[in-house]
Scaffold this motif. Structure first.
Motif, PDB file in Angstrom:
ATOM      1  N   TRP A  45      67.233  30.868  25.642  1.00 20.40           N
ATOM      2  CA  TRP A  45      66.050  30.052  25.364  1.00 20.40           C
ATOM      3  C   TRP A  45      65.877  28.955  26.404  1.00 20.40           C
ATOM      4  O   TRP A  45      64.746  28.638  26.810  1.00 20.40           O
ATOM      5  N   ALA A  48      64.039  30.720  29.112  1.00 22.76           N
ATOM      6  CA  ALA A  48      62.724  31.237  28.746  1.00 22.76           C
ATOM      7  C   ALA A  48      61.703  30.132  28.525  1.00 22.76           C
ATOM      8  O   ALA A  48      60.521  30.285  28.843  1.00 22.76           O
ATOM      9  N   LYS A  49      62.139  28.997  27.994  1.00 23.75           N
ATOM     10  CA  LYS A  49      61.199  27.923  27.677  1.00 23.75           C
ATOM     11  C   LYS A  49      60.572  27.302  28.922  1.00 23.75           C
ATOM     12  O   LYS A  49      59.564  26.593  28.827  1.00 23.75           O
ATOM     13  N   THR A  53      53.161  28.426  30.393  1.00 25.38           N
ATOM     14  CA  THR A  53      52.168  28.762  29.377  1.00 25.38           C
ATOM     15  C   THR A  53      50.993  27.814  29.541  1.00 25.38           C
ATOM     16  O   THR A  53      51.139  26.727  30.102  1.00 25.38           O
ATOM     17  N   LEU A  58      53.772  26.516  24.594  1.00 28.80           N
ATOM     18  CA  LEU A  58      55.029  27.027  24.037  1.00 28.80           C
ATOM     19  C   LEU A  58      54.882  27.481  22.586  1.00 28.80           C
ATOM     20  O   LEU A  58      55.610  27.019  21.699  1.00 28.80           O
ATOM     21  N   LEU A  60      55.666  30.381  21.178  1.00 31.21           N
ATOM     22  CA  LEU A  60      56.586  31.406  20.688  1.00 31.21           C
ATOM     23  C   LEU A  60      57.562  30.806  19.684  1.00 31.21           C
ATOM     24  O   LEU A  60      58.117  29.725  19.902  1.00 31.21           O
ATOM     25  N   ASN A 133      49.839  33.357  24.798  1.00 29.86           N
ATOM     26  CA  ASN A 133      50.922  32.635  25.452  1.00 29.86           C
ATOM     27  C   ASN A 133      52.282  32.973  24.854  1.00 29.86           C
ATOM     28  O   ASN A 133      53.295  32.953  25.561  1.00 29.86           O
ATOM     29  N   GLN A 137      55.638  34.403  26.748  1.00 33.97           N
ATOM     30  CA  GLN A 137      56.991  33.912  26.517  1.00 33.97           C
ATOM     31  C   GLN A 137      57.943  35.015  26.072  1.00 33.97           C
ATOM     32  O   GLN A 137      59.140  34.964  26.381  1.00 33.97           O
ATOM     33  N   TYR A 140      59.287  36.489  29.133  1.00 25.53           N
ATOM     34  CA  TYR A 140      60.297  35.614  29.722  1.00 25.53           C
ATOM     35  C   TYR A 140      61.609  35.719  28.950  1.00 25.53           C
ATOM     36  O   TYR A 140      62.697  35.741  29.541  1.00 25.53           O
ATOM     37  N   LEU A 141      61.519  35.765  27.633  1.00 27.19           N
ATOM     38  CA  LEU A 141      62.724  35.767  26.809  1.00 27.19           C
ATOM     39  C   LEU A 141      63.552  37.031  27.019  1.00 27.19           C
ATOM     40  O   LEU A 141      64.789  36.973  27.072  1.00 27.19           O
TER      41      LEU A 141
END
Length: 206
Positions: A45, A48-49, A53, A58, A60, A133, A137, A140-141
């Motif tokens: 995380w 990923a954060k 976005t 953010l 997710l 968005n 994410q 990305y995660l």
């Protein structure tokens, strides 16, 4: 010399990293049974954060499903062969979008004073922003989980409305997908990797 679509520039990351994140990573359904720790999820995380976005929204949200009881509740809403995949995975993450993401914008996007209040009555706009968005994410995660030494098996075959009623009735989150997480057993899949389209097949240059 100007690059063309036929040339490949050297990567800015080492080859081992490119292998772990993309070349050798597979959508996984076969697991070693090794524990997935909170520290590993936190490490993923924390990467990923940082992905971009819109307005740093953010949206997710993650439901970490570990216990047998919670797994069975989730299994009831999975389709076909995805039931067994959830049962077999060390951890399953329900990825969801939070339409109430605007409640955090005073903190997350202070360069635009008043955006929280502006979005508050715009429920349809927030739903669309949250979904778009949060899906960014999610991508990305998945890569971040790989960077943390884990494998991921994303799935979309599920009763999303049923999951929302089961788990998100109070929060209002909207489920997007389930991602099984753990340590891959071998390649993590009994199937060979499918072909991919080349850049020249998916792009145009103007």
């Amino acid at each position: 010399m100007t690059d063309t679509l036929l040339e490949t520039a050297p990567l800015a990351v080492d080859e081992a990293s490119a292998d772990r994140l993309f070349r050798h990573a597979r959508s996984t359904s076969q697991w070693t049974g090794a524990e997935v720790t909170d520290a590993q999820l936190q490490a993923a995380w924390d990467l990923a954060k940082l992905g971009p976005t819109a307005m740093n929204t953010l949206p997710l949200r993650l439901l970490v499903v570990r216990s047998p009881e919670a797994k069975q509740r989730l299994v009831e809403h999975m389709g076909g062969g995805n039931k067994a995949k959830v049962e077999a995975a060390p951890v399953s993450l329900v990825l969801a979008a939070d339409p109430a993401f605007h409640e955090h914008l005073d903190e997350l996007f202070p360069v635009y004073p008043g955006i929280r209040e502006q979005l508050a009555p715009a429920a349809e706009v927030r739903e669309q922003m949250a979904r778009k968005n949060a899906l960014l994410q999610a991508g990305y995660l998945i890569v971040a989980l790989r960077a943390a030494g884990l494998a991921a098996g994303p799935m979309d075959g599920m009763d999303a409305d049923g999951i929302d009623r089961e788990f998100f009735a109070e929060s209002g989150w909207r489920s997007l997908m389930v991602v099984n997480v753990g340590e891959a057993d071998g390649e993590g899949s009994p199937h060979p990797r499918g072909p991919r389209l080349d850049l020249g097949q998916v792009s145009r240059t103007l």
